[in-house]
Scaffold this active site. Sequence first.
Site, PDB file in Angstrom:
ATOM      1  CB  SER A  61      -8.273   3.784   2.635  1.00 32.74           C
ATOM      2  OG  SER A  61      -7.390   3.148   3.548  1.00 32.74           O
ATOM      3  CB  SER A  76      -8.466   0.951   5.562  1.00 36.47           C
ATOM      4  OG  SER A  76      -9.132   2.191   5.518  1.00 36.47           O
ATOM      5  CE  LYS A 125      -4.047   1.982   2.383  1.00 33.51           C
ATOM      6  NZ  LYS A 125      -4.954   1.879   3.544  1.00 33.51           N
TER       7      LYS A 125
END
Lengths: 481, 483
Positions: free
Chosen positions: B150, B174, B75
Amino acid sequence: MNKGYEAVIGLEVHVELKTKTKIFCSCTTEFGGSPNTHVCPVCLGLPGVLPVINEKVVEFGVRTGLALNAKVPNYSKFDRKNYYYPDLTKNFQTSQFDLPICEHGFLDIEVDGIVKRIGITRAHMEEDAGKLVHSGKTISSSYSSNVDYNRVGVPLLEIVSDPDLRSSEEAKEYVDSLRRILTYIDISDCKMEEGSIRADANVSVRKIGASEFGIRTETKNLNSLKALQKAIEYEIERQIEVLEDGGVIEQETRTWDDEQGITLAMRSKADAHDYRYFPEPDLPPIILSDEYIEEVRASLPELPESRKKRLIEADGLSDYDANLIIADRHLADYYDQVRKEISDGKLIVNYLMGDYYRELGEAGLSFVTSPVKPEAFIELLQLILDKTISGKIAKEIIPIMIKEVKSPKSIVEEKGLVQISDSSELEGMILEVISNNPKAVEDYRAGKGNSIGFLVGQVMKASKGKANPALVNELLKKHLC
Amino acid sequence: MSKIREINTKLNSKEISAVELTTIYLDNLEKTSSIIGSYISTTKKEALAKAKMVDAQIAKGEEIGLLAGVPMGIKDNISTTGIETTCGSKILAGYKPIYNATVVERLYAAGGIILGKCNMDEFAMGSSNENSAYGIVKNPWDLTRVPGGSSGGSAATVAAREVVFSLGSDTGGSIRQPAGFCGVVGMKPTYGRVSRYGLIAYASSLDQIGPMANSVEDCAIVHDIISGYDRLDSTSANMKATSTLAALTKDIKGLKIGIPKEYFQGDEKVLATIRKALAKYEELGAIVEETSLPNTEYALAAYYIIASAEASSNLARFDGVRYGARDGSKKDVTEMMSGTRDKFFGQEVKKRIMIGTYALSSGYYDAYYLKALKARTILKRDFDQAFAKYDVLITPIAPTLPFKLGENIKDSITMYLGDICTVTINLVGIPGITIPCGFADGLPVGMQILGKPFSEELLFNVAHSFEQNTNYNSFKPEVAINE
Ligand SMILES: [Zn+2]
């Protein structure tokens, strides 16, 4: 002058702690260094970094709390103080807000022989900021500024006093006492010139007898004790004048202008920051066990006030002499070591603060850098006490002890400086002095007692200072009567 | 070949080299990621260099670890030395960290091959991956729908088989919510289990890094590598490392599962799928009972206050002075700082900074922030009570199926309400794993399994036993190329 007003003063003193590394990373705290060389991702506040508390900083906070008679709670925590300024790397300062490392202490100061207790509100740990280097003299006259982050993350302790001080002298004495305690417990160099101790002064005035405080101002940028005193005096007078003219004091932050010798308004209360403090989520709370706190307490040295008391009561020193000795922790420790072997405290002070101190100064040395170990000093005093050498010879020996780093005994032997206490050896010299100085002899016999001093001096000179003056005195009197 | 053990066997037997495998993955990733939008940057050079190192190890006859040569996505809020790390924000465009996050160090040491930095909602703020400054991410199962957020890129890339596993971060769901929306396994470990050092903070007291993969076992393997004490993170738990992988064999007979009724509200299709999964658990010998977490209603408000408050401070450092983007049009430093933030932060980020700043302001602190902290304490008590009776709790991961792109983005409240099943878990700091538990309307449905702090071994095992007795993770979206 004061028109029936009294001043109310509180001080915020920022002390730089002398840990080897910074508060939240392992960068060095060393002073100087090329800009931005004592930095790492953590103190630069790069995205994603996390602080790790330097345990030494906590220990120093606890030491300070205990030395200032404060309560050291078992639970304290860090908070974030949020404000934007380019000398910060995260745009917040990690500090302590509602649960500091210590609270509710006090410090006794002495002004004009009167002891006064000054309350310590609290002391809290925080990180220092960086330094802006402007191209011009001030930020507004500069076309550019650079920032040096070497100081970012240097550990600080902010010590806040209660508003118990009433004059600039008391304020100075407070800072002096505080500085002495902090150097005694070895947590800071407390060098005002290098900025390792800085003070902000909260000053207000009120009519004598009033129970409420007046509106206060906070004056920053006080880089010396002199500036602190002058700024406080200026503020007191300025505020009294404003009030006498029917005006009101603005609650504001002011800055001391050393060149003009005045304080200037910097920021009004309306412009004051809302720091939006909240608990620092990246650091767990600081939990201190009672055992740990007691361990730190046990490791504290004897503090200046208690030493002073001991020097006066047990050693019979005067208040003045005791103050001289405790002014510096190293000197006080030195005195104590010598005192273990030499019971006459006054004699120690006379030699320590007299010839020895002067000679050190001439050699460009201090008590800390002196090569003369306490053992050598003890030896010197013992030679005097057992009358091996006279005080006059001691004066000659001291500079040699400093310059050649030799023991007093070896100097005495090398130079043949042993005091002559054998009356048969002195007889010849005395008779010679008597026959060579008929005028003085006549004066003495005519009742002018002080001419004996001259004759003693002559004998001392003839013996190259080695004669025992007391014995000479005695023998002369015997011959002259 | 999209499971860790499979790859490990083939590399060890020299059926394929790490460079060959990496090349195949890179080629396929290039094709599909342009459709899905799963990456902000790809790292072909680093990937091949690292694959060569693994091949050299194999050539020397050295034993390689399970993760050696395994393609992964990271990420884009996790710091990687020399590799642009943007957090999905324009304000960090061009920012290349000078250090690796602890998790990255550990994965590199284990031989993991980084293929790129996964797309995400800007600064991890969002539940649909529509807040990225680098384009939206599409759900691999239905390209007209959101992948969740997210960590939308991290979930989508695993679902599309572009990598074998990825790292996400979870502040209020997330990892778990996008894992559910994309039909993959995602674990948010206990707060403190995985080092946050190098994770660009959104909300420090809630953030946690975790793995995402196509099987519980792969997730466990990655979890075991990235977890454990780190002296660089003072909030990381100083306790003995566990092997969740070794715990996967245990059966679950007699396991007591609590079903908190407050979480069973929403789309009936989702709820029916979850109930079917619960019936499976009963079949496997577990005891399933309804229970209650009575203070759930306070969670969303508390979450948005605490997370935004911390974010307002965490994001203060992005000011154009030291790194990242800068508004060069301003002459004065204060104007430059605010100009930079105004120009380069996205709308959602600005909104949360404002909420957080407000909540911490003097005069409002007690009413908002302090109250939110109290709610957090009450919520913890809810869970303590539930875990006194049950080994695990099972809930849906979201009240809806993956929604349409653009459907909720204009309506913050609906978007925030979608987080109802996930945010509480971060507030109380417990671990939670999402696994696929069925499909509805051709879209994956995710089930969330929750446990006491540091009960990851149990959670992985409970998830594993379900996976072993169902076949939901054998389906893959059409867009996927790799097996
Ligand atoms: Zn540093």
